[in-house]
Design an enzyme around this catalytic site. Structure first.
Site, short mmCIF file in Angstrom:
data_model
loop_
_atom_site.label_atom_id
_atom_site.label_comp_id
_atom_site.label_asym_id
_atom_site.label_seq_id
_atom_site.Cartn_x
_atom_site.Cartn_y
_atom_site.Cartn_z
CE1 TYR A 76 0.49 1.68 4.32
CE2 TYR A 76 0.74 -0.69 4.53
CZ TYR A 76 0.91 0.58 5.04
OH TYR A 76 1.51 0.77 6.26
CB CYS A 77 1.87 3.79 -1.68
SG CYS A 77 0.99 3.60 -3.26
CB THR A 78 -0.02 8.40 -0.62
OG1 THR A 78 1.07 8.48 0.30
CG2 THR A 78 -0.99 9.54 -0.33
CB CYS A 119 1.67 0.19 -3.22
SG CYS A 119 0.09 1.00 -3.56
CB VAL A 149 -3.64 5.25 2.52
CG1 VAL A 149 -4.26 5.62 3.86
CG2 VAL A 149 -2.53 4.23 2.72
#
Length: 274
Positions: free
Chosen positions: A162-164, A169, A191
């Site tokens: 996951y990433c922003t 990601c 996210v």
């Protein structure tokens, strides 16, 4: 450059990265200007179905407009590994919606590993519960970490990267698969999408770090405070720029400590100021 011309005409500032694989960026400004930007982008067939993510601001979160052309849309340092088609990264991890991520955890419990695709300091104020947070300060460092063997024990576990916003990601999921991680997923939309759907009632904990003058966004008033003030060690999720103009480090300092000092220095610069 057409992006520069378009943004300047609409009064937008922020950061845009362009590469052979696509476009990624964050813009802020008048709401009317942002809406016109999206309408203009939809006139281009290649960008017609592009996803946009919104968050509330005051319109002046960015001091200037920066547009850069790069070999990679996210600079991991391996452009030869990345192939993009109409569906995204070729060979990357399976995309899971926020709901599907929760369902995976409900089905397989603690076997599921959340793997943070952001820089370490971003995770200090928010991350998925029990997530693996690699010790990296820049994106290219991920490859050294993955190839060091430190996470080889996870290669047969279900991993959710996951990433922003879901771009870093997505690339990371490919690089992990290429290095022997067998069951890799990617949180679709990052996210941001998860927080939009579940706020602080799901598996995410804390604030989401953002790269503008806000430094963070919260999904609800119930967001946990995970960070600690580097002066007094009390809980805080408030990042500040270091007062040393040659330093790019942002540091966590609580409001009471901020009110008690004339200048804010990060943990690296502070010893030299005493």
């Amino acid at each position: 450059m057409w992006q520069k011309t378009l943004c300047e005409a609409l009064g937008l500032r922020g950061r845009i990265l362009l590469s052979k694989d696509g476009i990624n960026g964050t813009l802020g400004g008048p709401l009317s200007g942002v809406k016109k930007y999206i309408r203009a982008m939809k006139d281009f067939p290649a960008f017609r179905d592009m996803q946009y993510k919104w968050s509330e601001g005051k319109g002046h979160e960015f001091p200037r407009l920066q547009i850069r052309v790069r070999d990679e849309i996210v600079t991991f340092g391996v452009p030869h590994e990345i192939v993009v088609d109409d569906n995204g990264i070729v060979g990357g991890g399976e995309h899971l919606s926020p709901l599907q991520v929760n369902e995976l955890v409900a089905q397989r419990g603690d076997e599921v590993v959340f793997f943070d695709g952001r820089n370490e300091y971003e995770a200090r104020i928010g991350k998925f519960r029990n997530a693996i947070v690699p010790t990296v300060d820049t994106t290219p460092e991920f490859l050294k970490v993955l190839e060091s063997g430190i996470y080889d024990h996870l290669k047969d576990r279900p991993i959710v990267t996951y990433c922003t916003g879901g771009i870093r990601c997505e690339v990371l999921s490919l690089l992990m698969k290429n290095r022997g991680f067998n069951e890799v997923y990617q949180l679709d939309g990052g996210v941001v999408r998860y927080g939009e759907q579940f706020k602080d009632g799901g598996l995410w904990e804390g604030s989401l770090y953002v790269f503008d003058h806000r430094f963070k966004i919260d999904f609800s008033k119930d967001a946990k405070v995970l960070g600690t003030c580097h002066i007094c060690t009390q809980p805080t999720n408030e990042y500040h720029n270091c007062s040393d103009l040659t330093c790019r480090v942002r540091t966590l300092i609580c409001p009471p400590c901020v009110s008690d000092i004339d200048e804010i220095f990060c943990a690296v610069c502070l010893p030299s100021k005493k």
